[in-house]
Design a protein around this motif. Structure first.
Motif, PDB file in Angstrom:
ATOM      1  N   ALA A   9       0.829  -1.203   0.000  1.00 52.08           N
ATOM      2  CA  ALA A   9       0.000   0.000   0.000  1.00 52.08           C
ATOM      3  C   ALA A   9       0.868   1.259   0.000  1.00 52.08           C
ATOM      4  CB  ALA A   9      -0.933  -0.007   1.207  1.00 52.08           C
ATOM      5  N   CYS A  10       1.937   1.255   0.781  1.00 53.65           N
ATOM      6  CA  CYS A  10       2.853   2.405   0.810  1.00 53.65           C
ATOM      7  C   CYS A  10       3.507   2.609  -0.552  1.00 53.65           C
ATOM      8  CB  CYS A  10       3.926   2.206   1.875  1.00 53.65           C
ATOM      9  SG  CYS A  10       3.281   2.334   3.557  1.00 53.65           S
ATOM     10  N   LEU A  11       3.935   1.529  -1.169  1.00 58.29           N
ATOM     11  CA  LEU A  11       4.577   1.623  -2.477  1.00 58.29           C
ATOM     12  C   LEU A  11       3.610   2.180  -3.512  1.00 58.29           C
ATOM     13  CD1 LEU A  11       7.099   1.091  -4.134  1.00 58.29           C
ATOM     14  CD2 LEU A  11       6.263  -1.214  -4.565  1.00 58.29           C
ATOM     15  N   LEU A  12       2.392   1.717  -3.521  1.00 56.05           N
ATOM     16  CA  LEU A  12       1.402   2.212  -4.468  1.00 56.05           C
ATOM     17  C   LEU A  12       1.087   3.687  -4.232  1.00 56.05           C
ATOM     18  CD1 LEU A  12      -1.087  -0.789  -4.693  1.00 56.05           C
ATOM     19  CD2 LEU A  12       0.470   0.025  -6.473  1.00 56.05           C
ATOM     20  N   ALA A  13       1.168   4.121  -2.986  1.00 55.14           N
ATOM     21  CA  ALA A  13       0.876   5.518  -2.668  1.00 55.14           C
ATOM     22  C   ALA A  13       1.944   6.462  -3.207  1.00 55.14           C
ATOM     23  CB  ALA A  13       0.737   5.692  -1.159  1.00 55.14           C
ATOM     24  N   VAL A  14       3.212   6.011  -3.254  1.00 55.29           N
ATOM     25  CA  VAL A  14       4.279   6.896  -3.697  1.00 55.29           C
ATOM     26  C   VAL A  14       4.622   6.738  -5.179  1.00 55.29           C
ATOM     27  CG1 VAL A  14       5.332   7.063  -1.424  1.00 55.29           C
ATOM     28  CG2 VAL A  14       6.163   5.349  -3.026  1.00 55.29           C
ATOM     29  N   LEU A  15       4.209   5.675  -5.829  1.00 57.87           N
ATOM     30  CA  LEU A  15       4.561   5.448  -7.237  1.00 57.87           C
ATOM     31  C   LEU A  15       4.218   6.605  -8.166  1.00 57.87           C
ATOM     32  CD1 LEU A  15       3.944   1.687  -8.050  1.00 57.87           C
ATOM     33  CD2 LEU A  15       6.097   2.924  -8.072  1.00 57.87           C
ATOM     34  N   PRO A  16       3.048   7.231  -8.056  1.00 56.52           N
ATOM     35  CA  PRO A  16       2.760   8.320  -8.995  1.00 56.52           C
ATOM     36  C   PRO A  16       3.753   9.469  -8.926  1.00 56.52           C
ATOM     37  CG  PRO A  16       0.754   7.587  -7.929  1.00 56.52           C
ATOM     38  CD  PRO A  16       1.896   6.905  -7.232  1.00 56.52           C
ATOM     39  N   GLY A  17       4.405   9.670  -7.797  1.00 53.78           N
ATOM     40  CA  GLY A  17       5.347  10.764  -7.664  1.00 53.78           C
ATOM     41  C   GLY A  17       6.766  10.427  -8.080  1.00 53.78           C
ATOM     42  N   LEU A  18       7.037   9.169  -8.384  1.00 48.67           N
ATOM     43  CA  LEU A  18       8.381   8.774  -8.779  1.00 48.67           C
ATOM     44  C   LEU A  18       8.646   9.119 -10.233  1.00 48.67           C
ATOM     45  CD1 LEU A  18       8.653   5.241  -7.136  1.00 48.67           C
ATOM     46  CD2 LEU A  18       9.697   7.350  -6.359  1.00 48.67           C
ATOM     47  N   PRO A  19       9.914   9.319 -10.593  1.00 49.22           N
ATOM     48  CA  PRO A  19      10.225   9.562 -11.999  1.00 49.22           C
ATOM     49  C   PRO A  19       9.858   8.356 -12.851  1.00 49.22           C
ATOM     50  CG  PRO A  19      12.234   9.442 -10.654  1.00 49.22           C
ATOM     51  CD  PRO A  19      11.071   9.341  -9.729  1.00 49.22           C
ATOM     52  N   ALA A  20       9.683   8.580 -14.163  1.00 49.39           N
ATOM     53  CA  ALA A  20       9.234   7.520 -15.062  1.00 49.39           C
ATOM     54  C   ALA A  20      10.148   6.304 -15.016  1.00 49.39           C
ATOM     55  CB  ALA A  20       9.137   8.047 -16.488  1.00 49.39           C
ATOM     56  N   TRP A  21      11.469   6.519 -14.947  1.00 44.41           N
ATOM     57  CA  TRP A  21      12.369   5.364 -14.967  1.00 44.41           C
ATOM     58  C   TRP A  21      12.207   4.485 -13.735  1.00 44.41           C
ATOM     59  CZ3 TRP A  21      15.577   5.061 -10.890  1.00 44.41           C
ATOM     60  CH2 TRP A  21      15.949   6.237 -10.245  1.00 44.41           C
ATOM     61  N   ALA A  22      11.818   5.065 -12.600  1.00 42.23           N
ATOM     62  CA  ALA A  22      11.651   4.282 -11.384  1.00 42.23           C
ATOM     63  C   ALA A  22      10.439   3.371 -11.482  1.00 42.23           C
ATOM     64  CB  ALA A  22      11.532   5.192 -10.173  1.00 42.23           C
ATOM     65  N   GLN A  23       9.507   3.699 -12.361  1.00 43.46           N
ATOM     66  CA  GLN A  23       8.325   2.867 -12.539  1.00 43.46           C
ATOM     67  C   GLN A  23       8.534   1.810 -13.615  1.00 43.46           C
ATOM     68  OE1 GLN A  23       4.775   5.231 -13.026  1.00 43.46           O
ATOM     69  NE2 GLN A  23       5.594   6.813 -11.708  1.00 43.46           N
ATOM     70  N   GLY A  24       9.659   1.821 -14.289  1.00 42.26           N
ATOM     71  CA  GLY A  24       9.938   0.872 -15.349  1.00 42.26           C
ATOM     72  C   GLY A  24       9.669   1.495 -16.705  1.00 42.26           C
ATOM     73  N   LEU A  25      10.082   0.795 -17.721  1.00 42.01           N
ATOM     74  CA  LEU A  25       9.920   1.259 -19.087  1.00 42.01           C
ATOM     75  C   LEU A  25       8.899   0.402 -19.811  1.00 42.01           C
ATOM     76  CD1 LEU A  25      13.691   1.584 -20.025  1.00 42.01           C
ATOM     77  CD2 LEU A  25      12.104   3.465 -19.656  1.00 42.01           C
ATOM     78  N   ASP A  26       8.187   1.016 -20.741  1.00 40.40           N
ATOM     79  CA  ASP A  26       7.305   0.243 -21.603  1.00 40.40           C
ATOM     80  C   ASP A  26       8.165  -0.630 -22.502  1.00 40.40           C
ATOM     81  OD1 ASP A  26       5.009   1.419 -20.579  1.00 40.40           O
ATOM     82  OD2 ASP A  26       5.003   3.009 -22.093  1.00 40.40           O
ATOM     83  N   ALA A  27       7.588  -1.719 -22.956  1.00 41.77           N
ATOM     84  CA  ALA A  27       8.290  -2.593 -23.893  1.00 41.77           C
ATOM     85  C   ALA A  27       8.243  -1.972 -25.285  1.00 41.77           C
ATOM     86  CB  ALA A  27       7.637  -3.971 -23.912  1.00 41.77           C
ATOM     87  N   PRO A  28       9.306  -2.142 -26.061  1.00 47.94           N
ATOM     88  CA  PRO A  28       9.283  -1.608 -27.424  1.00 47.94           C
ATOM     89  C   PRO A  28       8.265  -2.371 -28.272  1.00 47.94           C
ATOM     90  CG  PRO A  28      11.261  -2.923 -27.058  1.00 47.94           C
ATOM     91  CD  PRO A  28      10.552  -2.822 -25.743  1.00 47.94           C
ATOM     92  N   THR A  29       7.639  -1.663 -29.196  1.00 49.26           N
ATOM     93  CA  THR A  29       6.686  -2.319 -30.105  1.00 49.26           C
ATOM     94  C   THR A  29       7.258  -2.408 -31.513  1.00 49.26           C
ATOM     95  OG1 THR A  29       5.594  -0.200 -30.517  1.00 49.26           O
ATOM     96  CG2 THR A  29       4.667  -1.599 -28.783  1.00 49.26           C
ATOM     97  N   GLY A  30       8.297  -1.639 -31.792  1.00 48.07           N
ATOM     98  CA  GLY A  30       8.949  -1.665 -33.097  1.00 48.07           C
ATOM     99  C   GLY A  30      10.302  -2.344 -33.000  1.00 48.07           C
ATOM    100  N   ARG A  31      11.056  -2.251 -34.086  1.00 41.67           N
ATOM    101  CA  ARG A  31      12.396  -2.845 -34.137  1.00 41.67           C
ATOM    102  C   ARG A  31      13.294  -2.161 -33.119  1.00 41.67           C
ATOM    103  NH1 ARG A  31      17.300  -1.940 -37.243  1.00 41.67           N
ATOM    104  NH2 ARG A  31      16.368  -0.049 -38.110  1.00 41.67           N
ATOM    105  N   VAL A  32      13.975  -2.948 -32.310  1.00 39.27           N
ATOM    106  CA  VAL A  32      14.859  -2.416 -31.276  1.00 39.27           C
ATOM    107  C   VAL A  32      16.092  -1.793 -31.936  1.00 39.27           C
ATOM    108  CG1 VAL A  32      16.345  -3.014 -29.310  1.00 39.27           C
ATOM    109  CG2 VAL A  32      14.060  -4.017 -29.503  1.00 39.27           C
ATOM    110  N   LEU A  33      16.358  -0.528 -31.595  1.00 38.18           N
ATOM    111  CA  LEU A  33      17.521   0.180 -32.118  1.00 38.18           C
ATOM    112  C   LEU A  33      18.649   0.275 -31.101  1.00 38.18           C
ATOM    113  CD1 LEU A  33      15.897   3.203 -34.014  1.00 38.18           C
ATOM    114  CD2 LEU A  33      16.583   0.975 -34.915  1.00 38.18           C
ATOM    115  N   LEU A  34      18.284   0.293 -29.813  1.00 43.31           N
ATOM    116  CA  LEU A  34      19.278   0.499 -28.772  1.00 43.31           C
ATOM    117  C   LEU A  34      18.981  -0.372 -27.564  1.00 43.31           C
ATOM    118  CD1 LEU A  34      21.746   2.212 -27.814  1.00 43.31           C
ATOM    119  CD2 LEU A  34      20.087   3.824 -26.850  1.00 43.31           C
ATOM    120  N   GLU A  35      20.022  -1.046 -27.088  1.00 44.90           N
ATOM    121  CA  GLU A  35      19.943  -1.845 -25.860  1.00 44.90           C
ATOM    122  C   GLU A  35      20.847  -1.192 -24.826  1.00 44.90           C
ATOM    123  OE1 GLU A  35      21.925  -5.970 -24.425  1.00 44.90           O
ATOM    124  OE2 GLU A  35      20.687  -6.116 -26.240  1.00 44.90           O
ATOM    125  N   VAL A  36      20.302  -0.930 -23.636  1.00 42.97           N
ATOM    126  CA  VAL A  36      21.070  -0.334 -22.553  1.00 42.97           C
ATOM    127  C   VAL A  36      21.093  -1.336 -21.404  1.00 42.97           C
ATOM    128  CG1 VAL A  36      21.349   1.649 -21.017  1.00 42.97           C
ATOM    129  CG2 VAL A  36      20.274   1.957 -23.271  1.00 42.97           C
TER     130      VAL A  36
END
Length: 168
Positions: A9-36
């Motif tokens: 519950a605490c984690l869900l309460a703070v997630l909206p305020g975290l930067p996008a990278w802290a919430q994870g990245l969407d999966a690519p839908t096109g051809r992958v150009l860069l792997e980090v």
């Protein structure tokens, strides 16, 4: 069990305020150009963070007019800043191992991303960069015509880039 529910519950309460990278990245839908990979906080694949063209364009797309020792005259490059890519994955290292399609690699200090306004160029003079003309991604350091003869960043300006590995 009660502690796990409270933590969730605490984690869900703070997630909206975290930067996008802290919430994870969407999966690519096109051809992958860069792997980090490496010292990163956000991933979207077991290999690390994968980016397609749309994901890279969604970052802070920039256009830069600059000179290089690999081109003649003033050129216009466009692509996301290296800083934005590093921010999107929550990079925590000090060195980038930048690798090209043919496995050639160079090391780039992470600090260069901001200090030198480095971009990951995907377009040159309004045209999408293809493999045969240094694409799909070329690491470009903006430089004046006067700086070019010194070739200060020529070693770091790797083209046909497809992988970044962040290391300490």
């Amino acid at each position: 069990m009660h502690i796990k529910s409270l933590l969730a519950a605490c984690l869900l309460a703070v997630l909206p305020g975290l930067p996008a990278w802290a919430q994870g990245l969407d999966a690519p839908t096109g051809r992958v150009l860069l792997e980090v990979s490496g010292e990163i906080a956000a991933t979207n694949d077991a290999a690390g963070a994968l980016f397609d063209e749309a994901m890279l364009r969604a970052l802070d797309w920039q256009e830069v007019e600059t000179h290089t020792s690999f081109t003649t005259g003033l050129q216009k490059f466009a692509g996301p800043s290296l800083s934005a890519v590093l921010g999107a994955v929550g990079a925590e290292g000090v060195t980038l191992k930048a690798t090209a399609v043919n496995d050639y690699f160079v090391e780039i200090p992470v600090s260069h991303a901001q200090e030198h306004s480095v971009i990951l160029a995907m377009e040159m003079n309004g045209e999408k960069m293809r493999l045969r003309d240094k694409g799909p991604i070329w690491v470009v350091y903006p430089q004046s015509e006067e700086e070019v003869p010194f070739k200060r960043f020529d070693n770091e300006m790797i083209w046909q880039l497809n992988r970044l590995h962040i290391q300490n």
